[in-house]
Design a protein around this motif. Structure first.
Motif, PDB file in Angstrom:
ATOM      1  N   ALA A  44      79.423 -40.976 -42.401  1.00  0.00           N
ATOM      2  CA  ALA A  44      78.973 -42.336 -42.095  1.00  0.00           C
ATOM      3  C   ALA A  44      77.649 -42.641 -42.783  1.00  0.00           C
ATOM      4  CB  ALA A  44      78.847 -42.516 -40.584  1.00  0.00           C
ATOM      5  N   VAL A  45      76.724 -41.707 -42.739  1.00  0.00           N
ATOM      6  CA  VAL A  45      75.422 -41.921 -43.384  1.00  0.00           C
ATOM      7  C   VAL A  45      75.568 -41.909 -44.899  1.00  0.00           C
ATOM      8  CG1 VAL A  45      73.095 -41.000 -43.662  1.00  0.00           C
ATOM      9  CG2 VAL A  45      74.171 -40.989 -41.415  1.00  0.00           C
ATOM     10  N   LEU A  46      76.469 -41.068 -45.417  1.00  0.00           N
ATOM     11  CA  LEU A  46      76.711 -41.062 -46.857  1.00  0.00           C
ATOM     12  C   LEU A  46      77.262 -42.407 -47.314  1.00  0.00           C
ATOM     13  CD1 LEU A  46      76.780 -39.635 -49.565  1.00  0.00           C
ATOM     14  CD2 LEU A  46      78.996 -38.636 -48.924  1.00  0.00           C
ATOM     15  N   ARG A  47      78.169 -42.992 -46.536  1.00  0.00           N
ATOM     16  CA  ARG A  47      78.687 -44.318 -46.864  1.00  0.00           C
ATOM     17  C   ARG A  47      77.574 -45.362 -46.795  1.00  0.00           C
ATOM     18  NH1 ARG A  47      81.567 -46.190 -50.061  1.00  0.00           N
ATOM     19  NH2 ARG A  47      83.153 -44.643 -49.472  1.00  0.00           N
ATOM     20  N   TYR A  48      76.720 -45.262 -45.786  1.00  0.00           N
ATOM     21  CA  TYR A  48      75.582 -46.184 -45.626  1.00  0.00           C
ATOM     22  C   TYR A  48      74.643 -46.093 -46.826  1.00  0.00           C
ATOM     23  CZ  TYR A  48      71.085 -47.797 -43.711  1.00  0.00           C
ATOM     24  OH  TYR A  48      69.863 -48.416 -43.511  1.00  0.00           O
ATOM     25  N   ASN A  66      67.873 -41.055 -40.561  1.00  0.00           N
ATOM     26  CA  ASN A  66      67.745 -40.621 -39.167  1.00  0.00           C
ATOM     27  C   ASN A  66      67.689 -41.819 -38.219  1.00  0.00           C
ATOM     28  OD1 ASN A  66      67.516 -38.396 -37.344  1.00  0.00           O
ATOM     29  ND2 ASN A  66      65.384 -38.935 -37.024  1.00  0.00           N
ATOM     30  N   ALA A  67      67.059 -42.898 -38.668  1.00  0.00           N
ATOM     31  CA  ALA A  67      67.037 -44.120 -37.854  1.00  0.00           C
ATOM     32  C   ALA A  67      68.440 -44.707 -37.721  1.00  0.00           C
ATOM     33  CB  ALA A  67      66.088 -45.145 -38.483  1.00  0.00           C
ATOM     34  N   TYR A  68      69.229 -44.607 -38.780  1.00  0.00           N
ATOM     35  CA  TYR A  68      70.609 -45.078 -38.724  1.00  0.00           C
ATOM     36  C   TYR A  68      71.414 -44.238 -37.736  1.00  0.00           C
ATOM     37  CZ  TYR A  68      75.172 -46.663 -40.432  1.00  0.00           C
ATOM     38  OH  TYR A  68      76.448 -47.218 -40.519  1.00  0.00           O
ATOM     39  N   LEU A  69      71.147 -42.930 -37.701  1.00  0.00           N
ATOM     40  CA  LEU A  69      71.801 -42.061 -36.726  1.00  0.00           C
ATOM     41  C   LEU A  69      71.431 -42.474 -35.303  1.00  0.00           C
ATOM     42  CD1 LEU A  69      73.324 -39.545 -35.748  1.00  0.00           C
ATOM     43  CD2 LEU A  69      71.275 -38.206 -36.248  1.00  0.00           C
ATOM     44  N   THR A  70      70.188 -42.802 -35.071  1.00  0.00           N
ATOM     45  CA  THR A  70      69.755 -43.242 -33.739  1.00  0.00           C
ATOM     46  C   THR A  70      70.492 -44.503 -33.315  1.00  0.00           C
ATOM     47  OG1 THR A  70      67.552 -42.293 -34.098  1.00  0.00           O
ATOM     48  CG2 THR A  70      67.762 -43.954 -32.363  1.00  0.00           C
ATOM     49  N   ARG A  71      70.673 -45.433 -34.244  1.00  0.00           N
ATOM     50  CA  ARG A  71      71.399 -46.673 -33.918  1.00  0.00           C
ATOM     51  C   ARG A  71      72.866 -46.376 -33.607  1.00  0.00           C
ATOM     52  NH1 ARG A  71      68.299 -48.580 -38.356  1.00  0.00           N
ATOM     53  NH2 ARG A  71      70.120 -48.576 -39.743  1.00  0.00           N
ATOM     54  N   MET A  72      73.446 -45.433 -34.321  1.00  0.00           N
ATOM     55  CA  MET A  72      74.846 -45.077 -34.044  1.00  0.00           C
ATOM     56  C   MET A  72      74.988 -44.478 -32.647  1.00  0.00           C
ATOM     57  SD  MET A  72      76.699 -43.611 -37.482  1.00  0.00           S
ATOM     58  CE  MET A  72      75.604 -42.209 -37.676  1.00  0.00           C
ATOM     59  N   LYS A  73      74.023 -43.644 -32.232  1.00  0.00           N
ATOM     60  CA  LYS A  73      74.106 -43.007 -30.925  1.00  0.00           C
ATOM     61  C   LYS A  73      73.942 -44.019 -29.795  1.00  0.00           C
ATOM     62  CE  LYS A  73      72.182 -38.944 -30.477  1.00  0.00           C
ATOM     63  NZ  LYS A  73      71.186 -37.841 -30.478  1.00  0.00           N
ATOM     64  N   LYS A  74      73.288 -45.137 -30.075  1.00  0.00           N
ATOM     65  CA  LYS A  74      73.101 -46.177 -29.063  1.00  0.00           C
ATOM     66  C   LYS A  74      74.261 -47.161 -29.009  1.00  0.00           C
ATOM     67  CE  LYS A  74      68.029 -46.086 -29.141  1.00  0.00           C
ATOM     68  NZ  LYS A  74      66.799 -46.875 -29.402  1.00  0.00           N
ATOM     69  N   ALA A  75      75.068 -47.211 -30.056  1.00  0.00           N
ATOM     70  CA  ALA A  75      76.201 -48.132 -30.092  1.00  0.00           C
ATOM     71  C   ALA A  75      77.334 -47.624 -29.201  1.00  0.00           C
ATOM     72  CB  ALA A  75      76.692 -48.316 -31.526  1.00  0.00           C
ATOM     73  N   ASP A  76      78.031 -48.540 -28.566  1.00  0.00           N
ATOM     74  CA  ASP A  76      79.105 -48.163 -27.638  1.00  0.00           C
ATOM     75  C   ASP A  76      80.243 -47.426 -28.343  1.00  0.00           C
ATOM     76  OD1 ASP A  76      77.691 -49.361 -25.598  1.00  0.00           O
ATOM     77  OD2 ASP A  76      78.748 -51.272 -25.755  1.00  0.00           O
ATOM     78  N   THR A  78      80.203 -45.512 -30.887  1.00  0.00           N
ATOM     79  CA  THR A  78      79.849 -44.170 -31.375  1.00  0.00           C
ATOM     80  C   THR A  78      78.975 -43.421 -30.364  1.00  0.00           C
ATOM     81  OG1 THR A  78      78.049 -45.204 -32.634  1.00  0.00           O
ATOM     82  CG2 THR A  78      80.078 -44.671 -33.839  1.00  0.00           C
ATOM     83  N   ALA A  79      79.080 -43.780 -29.106  1.00  0.00           N
ATOM     84  CA  ALA A  79      78.296 -43.105 -28.063  1.00  0.00           C
ATOM     85  C   ALA A  79      78.743 -41.662 -27.858  1.00  0.00           C
ATOM     86  CB  ALA A  79      78.402 -43.880 -26.741  1.00  0.00           C
ATOM     87  N   PHE A  80      79.914 -41.301 -28.372  1.00  0.00           N
ATOM     88  CA  PHE A  80      80.402 -39.922 -28.231  1.00  0.00           C
ATOM     89  C   PHE A  80      79.493 -38.918 -28.945  1.00  0.00           C
ATOM     90  CE2 PHE A  80      82.458 -41.801 -31.938  1.00  0.00           C
ATOM     91  CZ  PHE A  80      82.258 -40.846 -32.916  1.00  0.00           C
ATOM     92  N   LEU A  81      78.637 -39.399 -29.838  1.00  0.00           N
ATOM     93  CA  LEU A  81      77.718 -38.505 -30.545  1.00  0.00           C
ATOM     94  C   LEU A  81      76.714 -37.857 -29.594  1.00  0.00           C
ATOM     95  CD1 LEU A  81      76.975 -40.660 -33.730  1.00  0.00           C
ATOM     96  CD2 LEU A  81      78.535 -38.711 -33.537  1.00  0.00           C
ATOM     97  N   ASN A  82      76.508 -38.462 -28.434  1.00  0.00           N
ATOM     98  CA  ASN A  82      75.575 -37.911 -27.447  1.00  0.00           C
ATOM     99  C   ASN A  82      76.174 -36.743 -26.669  1.00  0.00           C
ATOM    100  OD1 ASN A  82      73.225 -39.951 -27.550  1.00  0.00           O
ATOM    101  ND2 ASN A  82      75.006 -41.283 -27.303  1.00  0.00           N
ATOM    102  N   GLU A  83      77.461 -36.458 -26.846  1.00  0.00           N
ATOM    103  CA  GLU A  83      78.102 -35.377 -26.105  1.00  0.00           C
ATOM    104  C   GLU A  83      77.780 -33.999 -26.675  1.00  0.00           C
ATOM    105  OE1 GLU A  83      82.237 -36.221 -26.090  1.00  0.00           O
ATOM    106  OE2 GLU A  83      82.049 -38.117 -24.977  1.00  0.00           O
ATOM    107  N   VAL A  84      77.225 -33.951 -27.875  1.00  0.00           N
ATOM    108  CA  VAL A  84      76.886 -32.673 -28.506  1.00  0.00           C
ATOM    109  C   VAL A  84      75.389 -32.616 -28.748  1.00  0.00           C
ATOM    110  CG1 VAL A  84      79.152 -32.562 -29.602  1.00  0.00           C
ATOM    111  CG2 VAL A  84      77.216 -33.532 -30.851  1.00  0.00           C
ATOM    112  N   SER A  85      74.908 -31.434 -29.116  1.00  0.00           N
ATOM    113  CA  SER A  85      73.491 -31.267 -29.411  1.00  0.00           C
ATOM    114  C   SER A  85      73.093 -32.143 -30.599  1.00  0.00           C
ATOM    115  CB  SER A  85      73.182 -29.801 -29.711  1.00  0.00           C
ATOM    116  OG  SER A  85      71.865 -29.646 -30.184  1.00  0.00           O
ATOM    117  N   SER A  86      71.929 -32.749 -30.510  1.00  0.00           N
ATOM    118  CA  SER A  86      71.462 -33.620 -31.594  1.00  0.00           C
ATOM    119  C   SER A  86      70.968 -32.833 -32.802  1.00  0.00           C
ATOM    120  CB  SER A  86      70.335 -34.517 -31.082  1.00  0.00           C
ATOM    121  OG  SER A  86      69.222 -33.739 -30.659  1.00  0.00           O
TER     122      SER A  86
END
Length: 203
Positions: A44-48, A66-76, A78-86
């Motif tokens: 996703a970040v590579l595409r961005y 890294n800021a783009y990753l933070t926005r993805m983790k806050k989006a509904d 892509t919230a599944f990213l919070n289920e694993v270690s950051s």
């Protein structure tokens, strides 16, 4: 050349030690989610970054990625990213940043998208794992990894990389600091010539 390479080897202070391990069903499930999230974030970040470069001639650095990753983790969605270690997610962005650096310096090709059919890996720093009494615990795991220790570690790992190959085998690579053994000083010397037919020939 041989003397120069030998001198560099003596100055090395870190070495990776790889072992095979056998995860529990719960650990295998968590690792599957982690591998998937690492691959998703990387792509996703590579595409961005690719769109920013080709559409706006803008180079995205690690801070923006890294800021783009933070926005993805806050989006509904892509919230599944919070289920694993950051940590593995941030580490994959650091590796991507290094890949772009090599590309812009003309030393490598443009970074490629990750495929789930190839080797899967996730890197953990000390904040995402614990090593005590010869046991290794990953973040979000209650039980230690069942590692087949073929040799002792010289020190506590600074970084570990969990991987799974195409055959379904799991491995852990531990990066450790070690003190290299120095050879005793002696006035006796010999010349060594590295060859093609023979490994080396002395004088």
């Amino acid at each position: 050349i041989f003397e120069f390479k030998f001198y560099i080897m003596l100055r090395m202070t870190k070495r990776a030690y790889q072992y095979r391990f056998y995860p529990t069903p719960e650990q295998a499930q968590l690792l599957a989610r982690t591998f998937g999230c690492v691959r998703f974030v990387y792509n996703a970040v590579l595409r961005y970054r690719t769109d920013a470069f080709y559409q706006r001639q803008e180079r995205i650095g690690y801070v923006e990625a890294n800021a783009y990753l933070t926005r993805m983790k806050k989006a509904d969605e892509t919230a599944f990213l919070n289920e694993v270690s950051s940590v593995p997610l941030q580490q994959c962005l650091r590796h991507q940043q290094a890949a772009f650096k090599h590309f812009f310096e003309g030393r490598a090709r443009y970074p490629a998208f990750k495929n789930k059919r190839h080797r899967q890996a996730a890197e953990f720093t000390r904040s995402a794992f614990k090593y005590r009494n010869g046991q290794l615990f990953l973040a979000k795991c209650k039980e230690p990894l069942a590692i087949r220790w073929s040799r002792e570690l010289p020190s506590e790992p600074t970084t570990i990389t969990i991987s799974k190959d195409s055959a379904g085998r799991y491995f852990v690579s531990c990066l450790c600091e070690f003190t290299p053994e120095t050879l005793p000083i002696t006035p006796r010397m010999t010349g060594i010539d590295l060859g093609l037919k023979d490994l080396f020939i002395t004088d």
